[in-house]
Design a protein around this motif. Sequence first.
Motif, PDB file in Angstrom:
ATOM      1  N   ARG A  12       0.629  -1.224  -0.077  1.00  0.00           N
ATOM      2  CA  ARG A  12      -0.088  -0.001  -0.067  1.00  0.00           C
ATOM      3  C   ARG A  12       0.888   1.331  -0.038  1.00  0.00           C
ATOM      4  NH1 ARG A  12      -1.663  -4.026   2.828  1.00  0.00           N
ATOM      5  NH2 ARG A  12      -1.166  -3.541   5.021  1.00  0.00           N
ATOM      6  N   ILE A  13       0.641   2.060  -0.944  1.00  0.00           N
ATOM      7  CA  ILE A  13       1.019   3.513  -0.688  1.00  0.00           C
ATOM      8  C   ILE A  13       0.086   4.505  -0.802  1.00  0.00           C
ATOM      9  CG2 ILE A  13       2.378   5.202  -2.218  1.00  0.00           C
ATOM     10  CD1 ILE A  13       3.988   2.790  -3.393  1.00  0.00           C
ATOM     11  N   LEU A  14       0.216   5.345   0.299  1.00  0.00           N
ATOM     12  CA  LEU A  14      -0.958   6.713   0.109  1.00  0.00           C
ATOM     13  C   LEU A  14      -0.247   7.868  -0.356  1.00  0.00           C
ATOM     14  CD1 LEU A  14      -3.682   7.569   1.100  1.00  0.00           C
ATOM     15  CD2 LEU A  14      -2.323   8.497   3.337  1.00  0.00           C
ATOM     16  N   VAL A  15      -0.710   8.663  -1.367  1.00  0.00           N
ATOM     17  CA  VAL A  15      -0.115   9.928  -1.820  1.00  0.00           C
ATOM     18  C   VAL A  15      -0.803  10.825  -1.269  1.00  0.00           C
ATOM     19  CG1 VAL A  15       0.596   8.934  -4.210  1.00  0.00           C
ATOM     20  CG2 VAL A  15      -1.679   9.888  -3.830  1.00  0.00           C
ATOM     21  N   ARG A  16      -0.116  11.902  -1.074  1.00  0.00           N
ATOM     22  CA  ARG A  16      -0.490  13.242  -0.405  1.00  0.00           C
ATOM     23  C   ARG A  16      -1.412  14.050  -1.362  1.00  0.00           C
ATOM     24  NH1 ARG A  16       2.134  14.406   4.635  1.00  0.00           N
ATOM     25  NH2 ARG A  16       3.740  13.053   4.759  1.00  0.00           N
ATOM     26  N   THR A  17      -1.477  13.780  -2.733  1.00  0.00           N
ATOM     27  CA  THR A  17      -2.558  14.482  -3.707  1.00  0.00           C
ATOM     28  C   THR A  17      -3.748  14.168  -3.403  1.00  0.00           C
ATOM     29  OG1 THR A  17      -2.172  12.726  -5.205  1.00  0.00           O
ATOM     30  CG2 THR A  17      -0.630  14.884  -5.350  1.00  0.00           C
ATOM     31  N   GLY A  18      -4.744  14.643  -3.991  1.00  0.00           N
ATOM     32  CA  GLY A  18      -6.145  14.265  -3.825  1.00  0.00           C
ATOM     33  C   GLY A  18      -6.767  14.609  -2.386  1.00  0.00           C
ATOM     34  N   LYS A  19      -7.303  13.299  -1.812  1.00  0.00           N
ATOM     35  CA  LYS A  19      -7.522  13.470  -0.347  1.00  0.00           C
ATOM     36  C   LYS A  19      -6.608  13.260   0.539  1.00  0.00           C
ATOM     37  CE  LYS A  19     -12.557  12.032  -1.731  1.00  0.00           C
ATOM     38  NZ  LYS A  19     -12.274  11.513  -3.200  1.00  0.00           N
ATOM     39  N   GLY A  20      -5.572  12.774   0.052  1.00  0.00           N
ATOM     40  CA  GLY A  20      -4.296  12.077   0.761  1.00  0.00           C
ATOM     41  C   GLY A  20      -4.081  12.929   2.073  1.00  0.00           C
ATOM     42  N   GLN A  21      -3.687  14.286   1.574  1.00  0.00           N
ATOM     43  CA  GLN A  21      -3.412  15.033   2.861  1.00  0.00           C
ATOM     44  C   GLN A  21      -4.412  14.971   4.095  1.00  0.00           C
ATOM     45  OE1 GLN A  21      -0.265  16.233   2.338  1.00  0.00           O
ATOM     46  NE2 GLN A  21      -0.268  17.022   4.746  1.00  0.00           N
ATOM     47  N   LYS A  22      -5.773  15.176   3.734  1.00  0.00           N
ATOM     48  CA  LYS A  22      -6.829  15.105   4.621  1.00  0.00           C
ATOM     49  C   LYS A  22      -6.773  13.639   5.373  1.00  0.00           C
ATOM     50  CE  LYS A  22     -11.545  15.386   5.134  1.00  0.00           C
ATOM     51  NZ  LYS A  22     -13.146  15.001   4.391  1.00  0.00           N
ATOM     52  N   THR A  23      -6.537  12.793   4.554  1.00  0.00           N
ATOM     53  CA  THR A  23      -6.516  11.166   5.019  1.00  0.00           C
ATOM     54  C   THR A  23      -5.436  11.019   6.279  1.00  0.00           C
ATOM     55  OG1 THR A  23      -7.728  10.499   2.891  1.00  0.00           O
ATOM     56  CG2 THR A  23      -6.230   8.701   4.472  1.00  0.00           C
ATOM     57  N   LEU A  24      -4.115  11.772   5.973  1.00  0.00           N
ATOM     58  CA  LEU A  24      -3.327  11.488   6.692  1.00  0.00           C
ATOM     59  C   LEU A  24      -3.534  12.307   8.069  1.00  0.00           C
ATOM     60  CD1 LEU A  24      -0.063  11.805   4.457  1.00  0.00           C
ATOM     61  CD2 LEU A  24      -0.858   9.784   5.858  1.00  0.00           C
ATOM     62  N   ALA A  25      -3.970  13.523   7.908  1.00  0.00           N
ATOM     63  CA  ALA A  25      -4.421  14.412   8.926  1.00  0.00           C
ATOM     64  C   ALA A  25      -5.313  13.716   9.971  1.00  0.00           C
ATOM     65  CB  ALA A  25      -5.012  15.779   8.633  1.00  0.00           C
TER      66      ALA A  25
END
Length: 181
Positions: free
Chosen positions: A140-153
Motif C-alpha cells: 500500500r502507498i498513500l499519496v498526499r495528493t487528492g484526499k491524501g493530505q486530509k486522510t493523513l491528518a
Amino acid sequence: MLVLLDRDGVINEDRADFVKSPAELIFIPKALEAIARLKAHGHRLVVVTNQSCIGRGIINEEQLAAIHGKLKDSLAKLSGDLDDIIVAPDAPWAATPRRKPGPGMLFEAMQKYHTAARETVFIGDSARDIEAARSAECHRILVRTGKGQKTLAEGLPRHLMPVHVAEDLDEAAGFILEGRF
C-alpha cells in the motif's frame, strides 16, 4: 509487479462534483510521466476506480469512455499506456464488493494478470483505497495528493499498516522502481 492505481486524486485532480467530461480531467503534475516510467520498466498498470457518477446518473458509460480516452491518448504521447481500467460504477447506497473499500476490483485485476498479492502494489489517496488494498493483502502507498493530505491528518487506523506515504504518484513510482516492494 502489478501496479494498481486509483484515478481521482492520484492521476488527475479530484473534483467534488465529479469528472464529467474530458475537459474536466486535469492531470496532476508528473502523474502521466510516472505511469510511463513504470510501464517502461515492465510493470503492468491497472486503474481501479470507483465511478459513482454513473450509478448516480450524472454521466453514462459513453461519457466515461471519452474521459478515459483522454487519459489513454495523453499517456500515448509519452509512450505510456495502461494495461486496463477497471470501474465500479456503483452508487454508494448500492455498493457491491467491487466498490472500494471492497477489494473486488483489486482481486479482479490480480486474477486477470495472474499476479499474487505480494507482487501487487496499490496507490491511492483515501482511507477506502488503503482499506481495499489491505483486504486484498497488497502493498500500500498513500499519496498526499487528492484526499491524501486530509486522510493523513485524520490518521490511518492501525489495522491498515504498513502504508508507505508518497508526495505524489511520481514519488510513489520512485518507491517501486527503487525496489522497496
